[in-house]
Every structure is written in C-alpha cells, then in structure tokens.
Design an enzyme around this catalytic site. Structure first.
Site, PDB file in Angstrom:
ATOM      1  N   LYS A  79      -8.495   1.603  -1.683  1.00 51.98           N
ATOM      2  CA  LYS A  79      -9.510   0.532  -1.647  1.00 51.98           C
ATOM      3  C   LYS A  79     -10.381   0.626  -0.389  1.00 51.98           C
ATOM      4  CE  LYS A  79      -7.049  -2.735  -4.605  1.00 51.98           C
ATOM      5  NZ  LYS A  79      -5.670  -2.205  -4.697  1.00 51.98           N
TER       6      LYS A  79
HETATM    7  O1  S5P Z   1      -7.389  -6.278  -9.098  1.00 48.98           O
HETATM    8  C1  S5P Z   1      -6.480  -5.535  -8.861  1.00 48.98           C
HETATM    9  C2  S5P Z   1      -6.683  -4.210  -8.473  1.00 48.98           C
HETATM   10  C3  S5P Z   1      -5.587  -3.387  -8.251  1.00 48.98           C
HETATM   11  S1  S5P Z   1      -5.874  -1.737  -7.913  1.00 48.98           S
HETATM   12  N1  S5P Z   1      -5.195  -5.955  -9.003  1.00 48.98           N
HETATM   13  C4  S5P Z   1      -4.121  -5.148  -8.771  1.00 48.98           C
HETATM   14  O2  S5P Z   1      -2.993  -5.604  -8.943  1.00 48.98           O
HETATM   15  N2  S5P Z   1      -4.323  -3.859  -8.336  1.00 48.98           N
HETATM   16  C5  S5P Z   1      -3.166  -2.989  -7.982  1.00 48.98           C
HETATM   17  O3  S5P Z   1      -2.374  -2.784  -9.146  1.00 48.98           O
HETATM   18  C6  S5P Z   1      -2.246  -3.559  -6.929  1.00 48.98           C
HETATM   19  O4  S5P Z   1      -2.600  -3.119  -5.644  1.00 48.98           O
HETATM   20  C7  S5P Z   1      -0.894  -3.018  -7.333  1.00 48.98           C
HETATM   21  O5  S5P Z   1      -0.679  -1.770  -6.747  1.00 48.98           O
HETATM   22  C8  S5P Z   1      -0.983  -2.842  -8.828  1.00 48.98           C
HETATM   23  C9  S5P Z   1      -0.358  -3.945  -9.644  1.00 48.98           C
HETATM   24  O6  S5P Z   1       1.019  -4.050  -9.429  1.00 48.98           O
HETATM   25  P1  S5P Z   1       1.971  -5.019 -10.282  1.00 48.98           P
HETATM   26  O7  S5P Z   1       3.324  -4.822  -9.657  1.00 48.98           O
HETATM   27  O8  S5P Z   1       1.466  -6.411 -10.130  1.00 48.98           O
HETATM   28  O9  S5P Z   1       1.904  -4.521 -11.710  1.00 48.98           O
END
Ligand code: S5P
Length: 456
Positions: A286
């Site tokens: 990011k």
């Molecule tokens: O808007 C966003 C963008 C990203 S890249 N929301 C997110 O959650 N992410 C990323 O996706 C976040 O940094 C994490 O690595 C992943 C989601 O993880 P989870 O454990 O919630 O599925």
C-alpha cells in the site's frame, strides 16, 4: 422567458460551449453543457424555474428534489414557486459505506419528482432513483433542463422511469444554426458525435499489461480465483500454511513487514514455493507517498520488494506521480489500486474511486486493476461497471459468511464478491484461522470458481 431566449442566454454566459471536451466516460465530445454558473444570473435561473413549473404543473407528486449540486438551487426555486416541499440527498454521502441521508421531511412512500440539469446516459439518474427508493421514496419521473443524451429516454423507460426535458440537443443546435451562431461544420461534428455514441461499439478487451494476462491465464489454469492473504508473523507458520494451501491459490498476498523473523532466506524460499506451487506473488505494501519516496521504499530498504513481488498495492492519494516513482524503468511489475476499502468508516468516496479509474486508464501497463469491496452484489456490480476496460477487481473482506471483526473489517460472502464482479477474492483469516486450513482453502477455491463459472 421563451425556450429560444433561454438557449441564447446560456450561449451568452458560456454555459453552452463548443470545442473539445473530455467527458467522465473518457470520450471526447465536441460540445459541453455546464449549467453550474446560472445561479450567478438570477434572471436565467428564474426563467428556467418558470419553464420547469410550466412543464410539471399538471404532474402528480408529493415532494420535489434536485440532484446536487447544479440542480439543487433550480429545484429549490421551483419548489418555492409551486409551494411543494423539497428534499435532497447529500452528495458526499452517496459514497459506499456511509449510507444515503435524505435531508427534509417526507412520508414513506412519498412520490418524488426529480429535477436535474442534464442527462447524458441516464446511468446516474438510475443510481439516484435507487438510492431514494432504498429510503422509501417513490420515483417515477425525471425532469431535466437539457437532454443531451442519445437514448436517455429509452434507457430510463426500460427501468420504469419517465424522462421529461425542457429542450434537447437537436433543438438547441437548430436554434443556434437558424441564428447563424454556429457553423455548419460544427453542427455536423456534433451530429457525428451523437450518432457514434448512440450505437455502442463493442469495445474489444485488449489487455496489454503482461502481468494482468499472466494472472488471468493462471486463474484459468489453476481453476482458482483465490488470493491467500498470509498475514502471520513467523516464517515457520508462513511456510506451514503455504504447504497446506499453495495448491489451491492463484496468488499469494504478503505483508512482509509483519514477519518477526524476516531474513535473507525468506525471499528465495518464497520464490521456490511460488514456482513449485504455481502462484503469483503480491506484496500488499500500500504505497502512498510522493514518487521519489515510494521509488526507494519499493527498491531499497530491508525488503527490496521490487526484486520479488510481481504485484503491489497503491493508494492513489498522492496522485499519479506514485506510478512513475514505482514503475519507471521497471519491467514485469504491476499494481492494484485501492479504489474502495472493506473497513467500516473508511474515507474513500465515489469521486476518489472515479479519479483512481481515470489515472489507471492512463497507465494500463502498470495498473492491473483495483482492490474493491461493496455492501452487496448490486453495489459491487455498479462499482465494477465503471472500471476501465480490461482491469481486474480483487475483493478483500471475504469469508464464507457475512460479518465483521472487532476492528472494523467487514466481510461479504465469496458468492457476493464473485457474482458482483470480483475476478479474485482475497481471503486471510477465513483460511489461516481455520482448524483444517487445507480443507478450508479448497472450499473457498471451489465456491469462488463455481460462482465465477456461472458469471462468465
Ligand atoms: O480494503 C481492504 C484492502 C486490503 S488489501 N481491506 C483489506 O482487508 N485488505 C487486506 O486484505 C488486508 O490488509 C488483509 O491483509 C486482507 C484481509 O484479511 P482478512 O483476514 O480480514 O481476510
């Protein structure tokens, strides 16, 4: 004021312009109508309001609205002249995640007449109507000052809405031509332009970004739309999970800076896994600074991300210089731009997303698509519909069931994401916190692939 006087006044104050203008859609138009400044010319505003009152006086409605910003002062004056109540919806709050607030008093089921300055395609009118309808306001009719569309009336009719207009593009051209205020040549140019956009050409999806092509072909090859977000803090756990899940994923998303024990063995080992298990590498760094800073953050420091990550994420907040800083002189590297986030209360709005699309459209060789989320299938569909041709959508905030975490993360289902238009789902804790991670990764891959097959 007659219609003729009104057109002449608009021409005089520069609200009707001829030249070469880039539209929101990216098309170049030989004319541009901009009614924003009429508020500075009270007699024109008054004249338009009178013409509108005349047009709508026999129509049935309980409340009136104008679409911000341009049409709001117009609607306000019309409402006052007709002694009808006015309501409006805050433009800023049309953004995803904040909900649409209607200002003004109305009863559920109230019939509302919508005033707008222009219609170009009708798409934004439909979005407005749907937003009001979600709040219990009934919309049937739209009245626009100028109809500059080719098929706006027909397109709205297909969705059950009726379009009324004070004047259309042909009438304006005829009027100006009769008074020798516009050349024959310009008239033809305008005609050719409107004819060309009224027959929508099938845009060939020509993707030139080699990494986008690589990802698409790997999705097909592995029958997987699953991007694993391997957010753990030790290498041991990292590679253990990869052993279990690598065969199910098309791409691995890392946050390399959360590893407690990062060392020089990490990247070679990761690359060896990527080759053997056949996935792409995506570092979710990011980047969000000025070009010169991100250039070093990408190439230098401990992690030297540009050496090993095929894709990175970019916040476009600092402007397009960030893409120059990251990718000038780079080969075989690309990015995903954060055009919408999954976290509750995030500050991204529609205008910001649109600007991201504009910058990406100009940089197709270093932008493969967008990270984006939405509250439901329809919301994601509307978002995806605005993408530049050939760009992909990766959706995070995905689990098998909808929900949220304690820190504002919002989850939609695999099916919501893919049916809405996601090309890949990004899944972290849904898999890495599961008891049987191998089995869970397989379920995510299969559910996403099934929905993807149905969609395409
Ligand atoms: O808007 C966003 C963008 C990203 S890249 N929301 C997110 O959650 N992410 C990323 O996706 C976040 O940094 C994490 O690595 C992943 C989601 O993880 P989870 O454990 O919630 O599925």
């Amino acid at each position: 004021m007659t219609k003729e006087q009104f057109v002449l006044e608009l021409q005089r104050i520069g609200a009707i312009k001829f030249g070469s203008f880039t539209l929101k859609s990216g098309l170049t138009s030989p004319f541009y109508f901009d009614l924003r400044d009429i508020i500075s010319f009270p007699y024109i505003l008054e004249g338009i309001a009178d013409l509108l009152v005349e047009k709508i006086k026999d129509m049935e409605f309980d409340v009136l609205t104008g679409i911000p910003y341009t049409a709001l002062p117009i609607a306000s004056l019309v409402a006052s002249k007709m002694q009808k109540p006015l309501i409006y919806m805050r433009k800023e709050e049309k953004a995803y995640g904040t909900g649409n607030n209607v200002i003004g008093k109305f009863k559920k089921g109230a019939k509302c007449l919508v005033i707008d300055d222009l219609i170009t395609t009708g798409a934004s009118k439909i979005e407005t109507a749907e937003a009001y309808e979600r709040k219990g306001v009934v919309i049937k009719d739209f009245v626009v000052v100028i109809d500059r569309s080719s098929n706006g009336k027909e397109d709205l009719a297909k969705q059950g809405y009726k379009l009324h207009s004070l004047i259309n593009l042909n009438e304006i051209m005829e009027l100006l031509q009769n008074r020798n205020l516009i050349s024959e040549e310009k008239v033809n140019e305008v005609r050719n332009f409107t004819a060309s956009i009224s027959k929508p050409k099938k845009v060939k999806e020509e993707i030139t970004n080699l990494l986008t092509l690589k990802l698409i072909s790997k999705i097909k090859e592995k029958k997987s739309n699953l991007v694993l977000s391997l957010d753990v803090t030790t290498q041991k756990e990292f590679f253990e999970i990869l052993d279990e899940t690598g065969s199910e994923i098309v791409m691995l998303k890392t946050h390399v800076d959360i590893l407690d024990d990062y060392d020089e063995n990490f990247v070679p080992k990761l690359q060896e896994y990527a080759k053997r298990q056949n996935f792409l590498i995506f570092e979710d760094r990011k980047f969000a600074d000025i070009g010169n800073t991100v250039k070093h953050q990408y190439r230098n420091g401990v992690y030297k991300i540009s050496d090993w990550a095929e894709f990175v994420t970019v916040h476009m907040v600092a402007g397009d210089g960030i893409l120059k800083g990251l990718f000038d002189g780079m080969e075989n590297r690309s990015s995903f731009v954060l055009a919408r986030m999954s976290s509750k209360g995030n500050l991204i709005n529609e205008t910001y997303s649109r600007k991201c699309f504009e910058i990406a459209r100009k940089n197709p060789n270093v932008v493969s698509g967008f990270i984006g989320h939405g509250k439901d299938v329809e919301d994601i569909k509307r978002f995806k519909a605005k993408f530049p041709v050939g760009m992909l959508l990766l959706t995070p905030g995905v689990k098998l069931e909808r929900g949220s975490d304690a820190m504002g993360q919002q989850y939609i289902t695999v099916e919501d994401a893919i049916c809405g238009g996601a090309d890949c789902i990004i899944v972290g804790r849904g898999i890495i916190k599961a008891k049987d991670r191998k089995k869970e990764a397989k379920i995510y891959r299969e559910r996403a692939w099934k929905e993807y097959q149905e969609r395409i």
